[in-house]
Design a protein around this motif. Structure first.
Motif, PDB file in Angstrom:
ATOM      1  N   LEU A  26       0.825  -1.213   0.000  1.00  0.00           N
ATOM      2  CA  LEU A  26       0.000   0.000   0.000  1.00  0.00           C
ATOM      3  C   LEU A  26       0.858   1.262   0.000  1.00  0.00           C
ATOM      4  O   LEU A  26       0.546   2.246  -0.688  1.00  0.00           O
ATOM      5  CB  LEU A  26      -0.928  -0.012   1.214  1.00  0.00           C
ATOM      6  N   VAL A  27       1.930   1.227   0.784  1.00  0.00           N
ATOM      7  CA  VAL A  27       2.828   2.387   0.820  1.00  0.00           C
ATOM      8  C   VAL A  27       3.476   2.598  -0.540  1.00  0.00           C
ATOM      9  O   VAL A  27       3.631   3.743  -1.006  1.00  0.00           O
ATOM     10  CB  VAL A  27       3.891   2.201   1.919  1.00  0.00           C
ATOM     11  N   LEU A  28       3.844   1.515  -1.210  1.00  0.00           N
ATOM     12  CA  LEU A  28       4.447   1.648  -2.540  1.00  0.00           C
ATOM     13  C   LEU A  28       3.454   2.231  -3.536  1.00  0.00           C
ATOM     14  O   LEU A  28       3.800   3.144  -4.303  1.00  0.00           O
ATOM     15  CB  LEU A  28       4.939   0.278  -3.023  1.00  0.00           C
ATOM     16  N   TYR A  29       2.231   1.712  -3.536  1.00  0.00           N
ATOM     17  CA  TYR A  29       1.213   2.265  -4.435  1.00  0.00           C
ATOM     18  C   TYR A  29       1.005   3.759  -4.168  1.00  0.00           C
ATOM     19  O   TYR A  29       0.943   4.574  -5.098  1.00  0.00           O
ATOM     20  CB  TYR A  29      -0.114   1.526  -4.251  1.00  0.00           C
ATOM     21  N   GLY A  30       0.867   4.116  -2.897  1.00  0.00           N
ATOM     22  CA  GLY A  30       0.657   5.520  -2.562  1.00  0.00           C
ATOM     23  C   GLY A  30       1.840   6.397  -2.928  1.00  0.00           C
ATOM     24  O   GLY A  30       1.663   7.522  -3.422  1.00  0.00           O
ATOM     25  N   THR A  31       3.052   5.893  -2.709  1.00  0.00           N
ATOM     26  CA  THR A  31       4.246   6.674  -3.035  1.00  0.00           C
ATOM     27  C   THR A  31       4.378   6.900  -4.534  1.00  0.00           C
ATOM     28  O   THR A  31       4.657   8.018  -4.987  1.00  0.00           O
ATOM     29  CB  THR A  31       5.500   5.964  -2.504  1.00  0.00           C
ATOM     30  N   PHE A  32       4.167   5.835  -5.308  1.00  0.00           N
ATOM     31  CA  PHE A  32       4.266   5.978  -6.762  1.00  0.00           C
ATOM     32  C   PHE A  32       3.176   6.895  -7.293  1.00  0.00           C
ATOM     33  O   PHE A  32       3.417   7.701  -8.201  1.00  0.00           O
ATOM     34  CB  PHE A  32       4.181   4.607  -7.436  1.00  0.00           C
ATOM     35  N   GLY A  33       1.967   6.791  -6.752  1.00  0.00           N
ATOM     36  CA  GLY A  33       0.890   7.671  -7.196  1.00  0.00           C
ATOM     37  C   GLY A  33       1.171   9.127  -6.869  1.00  0.00           C
ATOM     38  O   GLY A  33       0.964  10.021  -7.703  1.00  0.00           O
ATOM     39  N   PHE A  34       1.651   9.384  -5.653  1.00  0.00           N
ATOM     40  CA  PHE A  34       1.976  10.757  -5.245  1.00  0.00           C
ATOM     41  C   PHE A  34       3.121  11.311  -6.080  1.00  0.00           C
ATOM     42  O   PHE A  34       3.080  12.472  -6.525  1.00  0.00           O
ATOM     43  CB  PHE A  34       2.342  10.765  -3.765  1.00  0.00           C
ATOM     44  N   ALA A  35       4.150  10.507  -6.309  1.00  0.00           N
ATOM     45  CA  ALA A  35       5.304  10.980  -7.072  1.00  0.00           C
ATOM     46  C   ALA A  35       4.938  11.258  -8.531  1.00  0.00           C
ATOM     47  O   ALA A  35       5.384  12.253  -9.111  1.00  0.00           O
ATOM     48  CB  ALA A  35       6.435   9.956  -6.993  1.00  0.00           C
ATOM     49  N   SER A  36       4.136  10.383  -9.130  1.00  0.00           N
ATOM     50  CA  SER A  36       3.752  10.596 -10.527  1.00  0.00           C
ATOM     51  C   SER A  36       2.865  11.830 -10.675  1.00  0.00           C
ATOM     52  O   SER A  36       3.009  12.597 -11.635  1.00  0.00           O
ATOM     53  CB  SER A  36       3.033   9.362 -11.068  1.00  0.00           C
ATOM     54  N   ASP A  37       1.970  12.061  -9.723  1.00  0.00           N
ATOM     55  CA  ASP A  37       1.144  13.268  -9.777  1.00  0.00           C
ATOM     56  C   ASP A  37       1.997  14.516  -9.612  1.00  0.00           C
ATOM     57  O   ASP A  37       1.784  15.527 -10.288  1.00  0.00           O
ATOM     58  CB  ASP A  37       0.071  13.209  -8.697  1.00  0.00           C
ATOM     59  N   ALA A  38       2.976  14.463  -8.709  1.00  0.00           N
ATOM     60  CA  ALA A  38       3.874  15.605  -8.528  1.00  0.00           C
ATOM     61  C   ALA A  38       4.685  15.874  -9.791  1.00  0.00           C
ATOM     62  O   ALA A  38       4.938  17.037 -10.147  1.00  0.00           O
ATOM     63  CB  ALA A  38       4.801  15.355  -7.342  1.00  0.00           C
ATOM     64  N   LEU A  39       5.092  14.804 -10.489  1.00  0.00           N
ATOM     65  CA  LEU A  39       5.842  14.979 -11.731  1.00  0.00           C
ATOM     66  C   LEU A  39       4.984  15.647 -12.799  1.00  0.00           C
ATOM     67  O   LEU A  39       5.452  16.541 -13.524  1.00  0.00           O
ATOM     68  CB  LEU A  39       6.348  13.623 -12.219  1.00  0.00           C
ATOM     69  N   VAL A  40       3.727  15.224 -12.905  1.00  0.00           N
ATOM     70  CA  VAL A  40       2.825  15.850 -13.878  1.00  0.00           C
ATOM     71  C   VAL A  40       2.611  17.318 -13.530  1.00  0.00           C
ATOM     72  O   VAL A  40       2.588  18.186 -14.409  1.00  0.00           O
ATOM     73  CB  VAL A  40       1.488  15.089 -13.927  1.00  0.00           C
ATOM     74  N   ARG A  41       2.460  17.624 -12.246  1.00  0.00           N
ATOM     75  CA  ARG A  41       2.310  19.021 -11.828  1.00  0.00           C
ATOM     76  C   ARG A  41       3.539  19.851 -12.209  1.00  0.00           C
ATOM     77  O   ARG A  41       3.420  21.008 -12.646  1.00  0.00           O
ATOM     78  CB  ARG A  41       2.113  19.094 -10.311  1.00  0.00           C
ATOM     79  N   LEU A  42       4.716  19.278 -12.024  1.00  0.00           N
ATOM     80  CA  LEU A  42       5.948  19.993 -12.354  1.00  0.00           C
ATOM     81  C   LEU A  42       6.024  20.291 -13.846  1.00  0.00           C
ATOM     82  O   LEU A  42       6.332  21.421 -14.253  1.00  0.00           O
ATOM     83  CB  LEU A  42       7.152  19.168 -11.908  1.00  0.00           C
ATOM     84  N   VAL A  43       5.732  19.286 -14.664  1.00  0.00           N
ATOM     85  CA  VAL A  43       5.767  19.484 -16.114  1.00  0.00           C
ATOM     86  C   VAL A  43       4.694  20.495 -16.531  1.00  0.00           C
ATOM     87  O   VAL A  43       4.925  21.357 -17.391  1.00  0.00           O
ATOM     88  CB  VAL A  43       5.572  18.142 -16.838  1.00  0.00           C
ATOM     89  N   GLU A  44       3.522  20.399 -15.925  1.00  0.00           N
ATOM     90  CA  GLU A  44       2.442  21.338 -16.247  1.00  0.00           C
ATOM     91  C   GLU A  44       2.849  22.772 -15.923  1.00  0.00           C
ATOM     92  O   GLU A  44       2.591  23.707 -16.693  1.00  0.00           O
ATOM     93  CB  GLU A  44       1.184  20.968 -15.463  1.00  0.00           C
ATOM     94  N   GLY A  45       3.496  22.967 -14.771  1.00  0.00           N
ATOM     95  CA  GLY A  45       3.929  24.303 -14.411  1.00  0.00           C
ATOM     96  C   GLY A  45       4.954  24.871 -15.377  1.00  0.00           C
ATOM     97  O   GLY A  45       4.953  26.076 -15.662  1.00  0.00           O
ATOM     98  N   ARG A  46       5.837  24.009 -15.893  1.00  0.00           N
ATOM     99  CA  ARG A  46       6.841  24.486 -16.842  1.00  0.00           C
ATOM    100  C   ARG A  46       6.215  24.787 -18.206  1.00  0.00           C
ATOM    101  O   ARG A  46       6.515  25.812 -18.825  1.00  0.00           O
ATOM    102  CB  ARG A  46       7.947  23.441 -16.992  1.00  0.00           C
TER     103      ARG A  46
END
Length: 311
Positions: free
Chosen positions: A281-301
């Motif tokens: 569960l921690v792995l699923y949550g970590t990967f989901g949070f990290a991938s969403d943060a990556l999309v946010r970063l690319v979107e901001g740029r």
């Protein structure tokens, strides 16, 4: 003010009255004082009538790493409840036990194999789903014929959960990797399509008229007008698509899978190993949070030209 000057002459005394010259009128009119109710807050504050109070109507300054605050508080509450003995370790292991289980899985190599299998499935399904969703959104959003053919079909698919399609997909594709990737791609396609299509059909008609007046070609119209207008909706759909990819992965990895994080969790369930289940569960949550943060970063740029309250 009159000045009386007396002078003596040979025939008598003469009195001369001197009148000073008046100052010429000033060319500048006197400064008019505005009424109190007509003064703006800034001018009133400058005049000392009201205190200078600066109000911010936006969200304020961003908090560094603010999105980690919620998960961190949740982990601290979990840790405190476990230390106080409020949680049954047979049903919910403590954070220390979860860390120990993760170390054991890492040493044995099971953790690396499971993560690699899950990431490959999720990434492949995400790429296929994004590509298909964008193509369908362009076909439907830029053409009446495409809208008539594509949009209704995708709306029907949106009403049918992927879990309901599993029996049919297993019958068609078996229980191998192809079926798992297709299930993930279906969930991703719908999220990308809905948001990108909504952005395309919401383009201001005045921009289209301006492009026609400038005699832009079809390619320049797509590049100069359609692409910038559709990018915000696309990134919103991409965030939802990333979440859909992880949700689809969780579903397919618990159906006759032989590898992956979900398979590892299913095996731990058979032996009541809650620590390993929580690791998954921690792995699923970590990967989901990290991938969403990556999309946010690319979107901001990519969308740095926008001014929003999130900036």
């Amino acid at each position: 003010m009159n000045l009386d000057l007396t002078t003596r002459t040979g025939g008598g005394t003469a009195t001369v009255t001197a009148v000073p010259e008046k100052a010429p009128p000033s060319s500048a009119p006197p400064a008019a004082t505005p009424p109190a109710d007509a003064r703006t807050p800034d001018t009133a504050a400058a005049a000392g009538l009201v205190p200078a109070i600066q109000r911010r109507l936006g969200r304020g300054k961003s908090i560094p790493f603010g999105r980690l605050l919620g998960p961190l508080l949740l982990v601290l509450a979990w840790w405190g409840a476990s230390a106080a003995g409020w949680l049954d370790p047979r049903k919910l292991s403590s954070p220390a036990s979860v860390v120990t289980s993760a170390q054991e899985l890492w040493v044995s190599g099971r953790l690396q194999e499971s993560v690699q299998a899950s990431l490959s499935r999720a990434l492949l399904g995400l790429l296929i789903g994004v590509a298909v969703g964008v193509v369908l959104a362009l076909a439907s959003g830029l053409s009446r014929v495409g809208d008539a053919v594509v949009d209704g079909t995708l709306q029907v698919k949106r009403s049918i959960p992927n879990l309901a399609l599993l029996p049919l997909l297993i019958l068609w594709l078996g229980i191998g990797e192809t079926m798992k990737v297709v299930v993930i791609a279906l969930g991703v396609t719908v999220g990308i399509y809905i948001n990108t299509h909504a952005a395309l059909v919401s383009i201001d008609a005045r921009y289209v008229e301006l492009a026609e007046a400038q005699r832009l070609s079809r390619w320049l119209f797509l590049r100069k007008v359609v692409l910038p207008a559709a990018l915000p909706g696309f990134f919103t759909g991409l965030r939802l698509a990333v979440t859909a990819a992880w949700l689809g992965l969780i579903v397919v990895e618990q159906i006759n899978a032989t590898s992956g994080i979900g398979y590892m969790m299913f095996q731990a369930q058979q032996y009541a190993q809650s620590g390993i289940i929580l690791v998954g569960l921690v792995l699923y949550g970590t990967f989901g949070f990290a991938s969403d943060a990556l999309v946010r970063l690319v979107e901001g740029r990519v969308l740095s030209w926008r001014r929003t309250i999130t900036a």
